[in-house]
Design a protein around this motif. Structure first.
Motif, PDB file in Angstrom:
ATOM      1  N   GLY A 269       0.829  -1.191   0.000  1.00 35.47           N
ATOM      2  CA  GLY A 269       0.000   0.000   0.000  1.00 35.47           C
ATOM      3  C   GLY A 269       0.869   1.249   0.000  1.00 35.47           C
ATOM      4  N   VAL A 270       0.334   2.319  -0.577  1.00 41.15           N
ATOM      5  CA  VAL A 270       1.043   3.601  -0.630  1.00 41.15           C
ATOM      6  C   VAL A 270       0.256   4.620   0.186  1.00 41.15           C
ATOM      7  N   LEU A 271       0.969   5.330   1.068  1.00 34.70           N
ATOM      8  CA  LEU A 271       0.375   6.403   1.873  1.00 34.70           C
ATOM      9  C   LEU A 271       1.008   7.725   1.442  1.00 34.70           C
ATOM     10  N   PRO A 272       0.215   8.780   1.251  1.00 33.86           N
ATOM     11  CA  PRO A 272       0.771  10.073   0.828  1.00 33.86           C
ATOM     12  C   PRO A 272       1.299  10.887   2.014  1.00 33.86           C
ATOM     13  N   ARG A 295      -1.023  -3.367  13.106  1.00 35.11           N
ATOM     14  CA  ARG A 295       0.265  -2.767  12.768  1.00 35.11           C
ATOM     15  C   ARG A 295       0.768  -3.334  11.443  1.00 35.11           C
ATOM     16  N   VAL A 296       1.214  -2.426  10.586  1.00 38.93           N
ATOM     17  CA  VAL A 296       1.803  -2.853   9.314  1.00 38.93           C
ATOM     18  C   VAL A 296       3.151  -2.150   9.170  1.00 38.93           C
ATOM     19  N   PRO A 297       4.172  -2.836   8.658  1.00 44.02           N
ATOM     20  CA  PRO A 297       5.520  -2.246   8.583  1.00 44.02           C
ATOM     21  C   PRO A 297       5.709  -1.320   7.389  1.00 44.02           C
ATOM     22  N   ILE A 298       6.523  -0.302   7.594  1.00 46.09           N
ATOM     23  CA  ILE A 298       6.966   0.554   6.486  1.00 46.09           C
ATOM     24  C   ILE A 298       7.962  -0.242   5.644  1.00 46.09           C
ATOM     25  N   VAL A 309       3.691   0.575   2.659  1.00 47.79           N
ATOM     26  CA  VAL A 309       3.454  -0.308   3.795  1.00 47.79           C
ATOM     27  C   VAL A 309       3.089  -1.699   3.296  1.00 47.79           C
ATOM     28  N   ASP A 310       3.420  -2.697   4.111  1.00 44.22           N
ATOM     29  CA  ASP A 310       3.140  -4.094   3.773  1.00 44.22           C
ATOM     30  C   ASP A 310       1.760  -4.472   4.302  1.00 44.22           C
ATOM     31  N   LEU A 311       0.807  -4.670   3.381  1.00 44.43           N
ATOM     32  CA  LEU A 311      -0.566  -5.021   3.750  1.00 44.43           C
ATOM     33  C   LEU A 311      -0.851  -6.496   3.512  1.00 44.43           C
ATOM     34  N   SER A 312       0.193  -7.287   3.368  1.00 44.24           N
ATOM     35  CA  SER A 312       0.017  -8.688   2.988  1.00 44.24           C
ATOM     36  C   SER A 312      -0.828  -9.471   3.987  1.00 44.24           C
ATOM     37  N   ASP A 313      -0.727  -9.109   5.271  1.00 44.46           N
ATOM     38  CA  ASP A 313      -1.511  -9.817   6.288  1.00 44.46           C
ATOM     39  C   ASP A 313      -2.878  -9.192   6.497  1.00 44.46           C
ATOM     40  N   LEU A 314      -3.215  -8.240   5.616  1.00 43.52           N
ATOM     41  CA  LEU A 314      -4.544  -7.603   5.630  1.00 43.52           C
ATOM     42  C   LEU A 314      -5.124  -7.661   4.215  1.00 43.52           C
ATOM     43  N   PRO A 315      -5.442  -8.858   3.733  1.00 49.25           N
ATOM     44  CA  PRO A 315      -5.894  -8.970   2.338  1.00 49.25           C
ATOM     45  C   PRO A 315      -7.164  -8.171   2.051  1.00 49.25           C
ATOM     46  N   GLU A 316      -7.916  -7.820   3.119  1.00 47.83           N
ATOM     47  CA  GLU A 316      -9.130  -7.029   2.925  1.00 47.83           C
ATOM     48  C   GLU A 316      -8.852  -5.537   2.802  1.00 47.83           C
ATOM     49  N   ALA A 317      -7.591  -5.125   3.012  1.00 47.10           N
ATOM     50  CA  ALA A 317      -7.239  -3.700   2.934  1.00 47.10           C
ATOM     51  C   ALA A 317      -7.514  -3.172   1.529  1.00 47.10           C
ATOM     52  N   GLN A 318      -7.907  -1.899   1.455  1.00 50.92           N
ATOM     53  CA  GLN A 318      -8.243  -1.313   0.168  1.00 50.92           C
ATOM     54  C   GLN A 318      -7.952   0.176   0.158  1.00 50.92           C
ATOM     55  N   VAL A 319      -7.955   0.728  -1.021  1.00 50.71           N
ATOM     56  CA  VAL A 319      -7.764   2.167  -1.180  1.00 50.71           C
ATOM     57  C   VAL A 319      -8.837   2.906  -0.388  1.00 50.71           C
ATOM     58  N   GLY A 320      -8.403   3.930   0.318  1.00 43.87           N
ATOM     59  CA  GLY A 320      -9.319   4.715   1.144  1.00 43.87           C
ATOM     60  C   GLY A 320      -9.260   4.379   2.611  1.00 43.87           C
ATOM     61  N   ASP A 321      -8.627   3.241   2.970  1.00 45.01           N
ATOM     62  CA  ASP A 321      -8.507   2.885   4.378  1.00 45.01           C
ATOM     63  C   ASP A 321      -7.680   3.930   5.128  1.00 45.01           C
TER      64      ASP A 321
END
Length: 368
Positions: A269-272, A295-298, A309-321
């Motif tokens: 995931g990308v955070l601005p 918690r997700v690592p940078i 960030v590594d969202l691999s353990d949050l497969p439900e994560a999506q844009v806008g979270d």
């Protein structure tokens, strides 16, 4: 609206002030609100503390004091750096207490006061062991006598600063405390505003008999003090949102300098938010964010305006979270002390950097 913002909780500031005031009573709090209120916003911070009962504030520079006056803050203001000659010419406010670091400065203030038919209320700075500004202890008696004889000056107290306040048994700490205490009995009767203790010294309860204390970092809710039973709440949080999600294969590199090579297929995931927003580059490959209460690592190097960030353990994560990089989300919290330890810095640097960047971008907001 841009998705990265800093939120300042005024109710936390008020709560922290009252908690520390209760701890040190009957001593009075003089909250330190220099450097734009440690990044929290000098005017809003002053208003919150005033609502909680603050009668005076400590700033560093005259410019900060004038900003507060222009905003309608009427409490007494202690200018801890003192005044340069060009500043003394315009610092005509009966509510200012001006630090005086040496006799040369005192003589300059006296000359300007005499010329302008006014006076300066001063606190004499004593160098008890910091090696920074101040009169040496052996010269205090002579200095106070000369100041008493100078026209246009009113000496209200002395103050000093501890070099290693977090170490009660350190020999420098003990010498400084003993030195300051030994000076008090011989001071002129006008010296009723003596002060020494900032955050760490307050929490260690050094010299509780002094009439004033100067809380800094702790009044913003960042004590990090083992065994402390004070209800303090951090007032600042840094929030952003996920603007991109994509799966990269094992072996792919993430961000500048190739310091992060993925060991497995990963949802990235990308955070601005980046170091231009005060998020320290030293958090590259070691910081964390909170997404969906986890918690997700940078990943890789912190960029000027983005982090991955590594969202691999949050497969439900999506844009806008929502992503929280400082503060709480659910039952998880990333504290300023955690960030400063990982970045090999201090909480003060973290708060000032994040807060000032947000203010410059118009992204520092207030609630409660």
């Amino acid at each position: 609206m841009y998705p990265t913002e800093v939120i300042i909780d005024r109710s936390a500031l008020r709560q922290n002030f009252r908690a520390i005031a209760s701890l040190v009573s009957p001593s009075q709090l003089v909250p330190v609100i220099k450097s734009d209120g440690y990044g929290h916003g000098i005017v809003e911070v002053a208003r919150a503390f005033a609502d909680a009962g603050a009668r005076q504030f400590a700033v560093f520079r005259l410019e900060e004091a004038l900003t507060l006056r222009q905003a309608g803050i009427t409490q007494d203001l202690w200018i801890m750096m003192g005044l340069l000659p060009e500043e003394a010419e315009v610092a005509n406010d009966a509510g200012f207490r001006v630090a005086c670091p040496d006799l040369a400065n005192a003589r300059m203030l006296s000359q300007i006061a005499t010329k302008g038919k006014r006076h300066f209320d001063i606190h004499l700075k004593i160098d008890t062991g910091m090696g920074r500004l101040g009169v040496l202890p052996e010269s205090v008696a002579d200095a106070t006598r000369e100041i008493a004889a100078l026209p246009g000056l009113r000496l209200h107290g002395i103050f000093s600063h501890l070099a290693n306040a977090d170490s009660p048994e350190h020999p420098v700490t003990r010498r400084q405390l003993d030195c300051f205490r030994a000076l008090l009995p011989s001071l002129p009767a006008t010296c009723r505003e003596n002060h020494l203790c900032a955050s760490r010294a307050i929490l260690h309860r050094y010299l509780p008999e002094l009439p004033y204390v100067r809380p800094g970092i702790c009044v913003y809710g960042a004590p990090e003090f083992p065994g402390l039973r004070l209800d303090l709440r951090p007032a600042m949080s840094l929030r952003s949102r996920v603007i991109s999600c994509k799966t990269l294969p094992a072996g792919a590199n993430v961000s500048y300098n190739c310091i992060c090579t993925l060991k497995r297929p990963s949802l990235v995931g990308v955070l601005p938010v980046g170091y231009a927003d005060g998020y320290l580059r030293e958090l590259s490959n070691c910081g964390e964010a909170l997404v969906r209460g986890r918690r997700v690592p940078i990943l890789g190097t912190v960029c000027m305006g983005m982090v991955m960030v590594d969202l691999s353990d949050l497969p439900e994560a999506q844009v806008g979270d929502e992503a929280v990089l400082l503060g709480k989300q659910g039952d998880q919290e990333i504290t300023v002390w955690e960030i400063s330890e990982k970045a090999r810095s201090i909480a003060h640097v973290v708060y000032c950097g994040i807060g000032s960047a947000a203010a410059a971008a118009g992204q520092r907001h207030y609630q409660n």
